[in-house]
Design an enzyme around this catalytic site. Sequence first.
Site, PDB file in Angstrom:
ATOM      1  N   ASP A 471     -11.027   5.432  10.157  1.00 36.60           N
ATOM      2  CA  ASP A 471     -11.487   6.001   8.887  1.00 36.60           C
ATOM      3  C   ASP A 471     -12.155   7.352   9.116  1.00 36.60           C
ATOM      4  OD1 ASP A 471     -11.968   6.049   6.179  1.00 36.60           O
ATOM      5  OD2 ASP A 471     -13.028   4.125   6.114  1.00 36.60           O
ATOM      6  N   ASP A 541      -7.831   4.943  -1.740  1.00 40.56           N
ATOM      7  CA  ASP A 541      -8.831   3.903  -1.972  1.00 40.56           C
ATOM      8  C   ASP A 541      -8.656   3.273  -3.344  1.00 40.56           C
ATOM      9  OD1 ASP A 541     -10.167   3.682   0.368  1.00 40.56           O
ATOM     10  OD2 ASP A 541     -11.962   4.753  -0.246  1.00 40.56           O
TER      11      ASP A 541
HETATM   12  C1  DGJ Z   1     -13.044   4.032   3.078  1.00 42.46           C
HETATM   13  C2  DGJ Z   1     -11.735   3.338   3.276  1.00 42.46           C
HETATM   14  O1  DGJ Z   1     -10.714   4.032   2.638  1.00 42.46           O
HETATM   15  C3  DGJ Z   1     -11.848   1.911   2.778  1.00 42.46           C
HETATM   16  O2  DGJ Z   1     -10.613   1.266   2.856  1.00 42.46           O
HETATM   17  C4  DGJ Z   1     -12.880   1.204   3.607  1.00 42.46           C
HETATM   18  O3  DGJ Z   1     -12.434   1.093   4.917  1.00 42.46           O
HETATM   19  C5  DGJ Z   1     -14.204   1.931   3.537  1.00 42.46           C
HETATM   20  N1  DGJ Z   1     -14.065   3.325   3.826  1.00 42.46           N
HETATM   21  C6  DGJ Z   1     -15.189   1.331   4.485  1.00 42.46           C
HETATM   22  O4  DGJ Z   1     -16.348   2.023   4.550  1.00 42.46           O
END
Ligand code: DGJ
Length: 733
Positions: A471, A541
Amino acid sequence: MLTRRKILAAAAIVCTSAAINAGQIKVETADISLILDGEPGGKLDLCYFGEKLDDTAEFEYAWHITQPDTPEEYGTQLYPAYGGRFFLNPALKITHADGVMTTELVYQSHGQRAIDANRTETIVTLRDKLYDATVDLRFVAYNTENVITQEVTFGHNEPGEVTIENIASSYLTLKASNYYLTHFHGTWAREMQLVEECLTPGVKVIESKKGMRTTQSDNSAFMVSLNAPAQEYSGEVYAGALAWTGNYKMSFELDEAGLLHIIGGINPFASEIKLGAGEDFTTPAMVLTYSNQGRSSISHNLHDWTRRYNLAHGNEERPIVLNSWEGAYFTYDENVIKRMIDDAAEFGVEMFVLDDGWFGNKFPRNGDNAGLGDWQVNKKKLPHGIGALADYAVSKGLKFGIWIEPEMVNPDSELAHKHPEWIVRSGNRDLLPMRNQQLLDLTNPEVQDFVFGVFDGIMSMSPNISYVKWDANRHVDNAGSTYLAADRQSHFWYEYIKGLYSVYERIRQKYPDVEIQLCSAGGGRIDFGALKYHDEFWTSDNTNALDRLSIQYSTNLFFPAIATAAHVSTSPNHQTGMMLPLKFRFDVAMTGRLGMELQPSQLNGEEKEFASRAVVLYKQLRPVIQLGDLYRLDSPYDNDGWCANMYVTKNRGEAVVFAFSTTYHNRTQSYSIKLHGLDPDKHYLLEEVNTISGNSNYVGSGKVYSGEFLMKAGLLLPIGGAYTSMVLHLVEQ
Ligand code: DGJ
């Protein structure tokens, strides 16, 4: 002096010279020709870029424009530098060691070699007329995929530093009556929103200055359709995308003569590169393709190329994932996770991914405000460690994956206290938090070692870790580095990404088999530069299926379904609050790499049963979706409340069609679609699959159709209600 004659063809610029055969350089694939022309000491011209052209001798006598004053100065240069009579935005702008600001590039030599049966490398060397400075243009032509990549290396031996102010990866000139640019704007949870616009005189710019997470607000990928808006199956379309995870700038300059100049590369903003004698600088690659059969072939070219050359394990089917994030967020312990693994196993899911929240002790990661940087397992939440969970998953027949964000640090962490000098900062200016976190300075080799060490350390926690979700939840503000010298601060943007890529390289050398997801807050790093080290990306997301239709549609114009992580989440959706039927959510997610992102224990019996059947079905359809050709039948952007796409195996023996109604049409309407990509002479048994009951009421299900009928007459599908959808499976008889 040679007299150059210019031919303006509909599709591309064409030029010729007296000594055409001596100077012509052909960069070719199965269906595309890029033809250059250069004589020693003369400019390198772009003669032609378009449909494959075997007979180029006609350039000699075709219609032409002459520029009697100083003919060679006005040529359509392939890679113009600022200098001479060149007055548009240049591909290259440097300041020489003696302060001279102009450069005039002329052809010096070129070489060509077969890398293997499918790839040919061409390197054309240009040099400045007066200075000891050279530019190598390196093209790689991928024959069957019809992709050409171009990168540029600048080097010099001047007696002092040369400053590069702008160095493009490619510069293309097109000629048509009108140019329709397709590009993608967006923001977090609303990435890749397609816009198509007719370019007007002047310069249209698409760029990012976010530094290391550059594709959420716009993507460097673009298409230009000649003379009319892009069609799916007809018309001339050029496409490009910069293989780079950092700042980029794509300029589309429509000049006074009606020519379009497309300049693409790293963003010159605050990015001067200083090079000593004997040093050189190489740009990222621009990935280019062309089709005279519309957007569809563009996607096929790029998808095939990606799977073969630019994606880890690009031709291996991806497992179905249950990711813990939306189901548990930061609030879990070992029992909660084990229960999720149990449920995942019950559904037939093949991989469990433990998301954020598993690490940090002194500063436990119980929210997004602490712990980043302290990559030790949180003993309270997971007393038996990651190894025990990974083993547990494997004992249940699942693979195990884990989340990391190794480029980042929370101020509330042991790492931030130990290494404040590792944080990206601009002198004494305030550190501006984003999601309560700061960025580590990957220009610094110590930080590169640390980030590699995070990955390495995670992998050493268990031999049963087979997937890592990487991430990156912030971008760069107040750029600067305590590692780089004062007069090299402007190298920050470039060196950060080179540092990141060097870490990726080390990881891939040591862990060639591990699957890695390119996450970056969803959609933040969807580019060919990072993708080649990864197996897939987290597309957005936003898991709301309705929004995903438009996000995935645009993403899949360039990037293949196999890399498009798409998860079924709960209803109401956590990002939008929208309620959508489980079948609709599954059908949308099945158009990409299917996964789930919810707390399975919250599903009721019927929902569990449906999910289990959908998982079994996806396993059956997966080779078609992930390895087949995508055909877009109807766009979610046309606002008629319906959209559809389909996947067809390379041998055209099997296909899967997905059709969606995204609004209420009324009770009697049916959705009419014509299929694509089938063999007109073959016959296919059509079955409606992924129905709520397990059986289909569709009158057309269970019947045999010819490919010709399906493509010419098409189907009427009974989906008029809001958020209804159908999946059809076609198998050759
Ligand atoms: C952002 C990501 O896109 C999510 O899927 C998740 O992993 C969160 N961060 C976790 O903090």
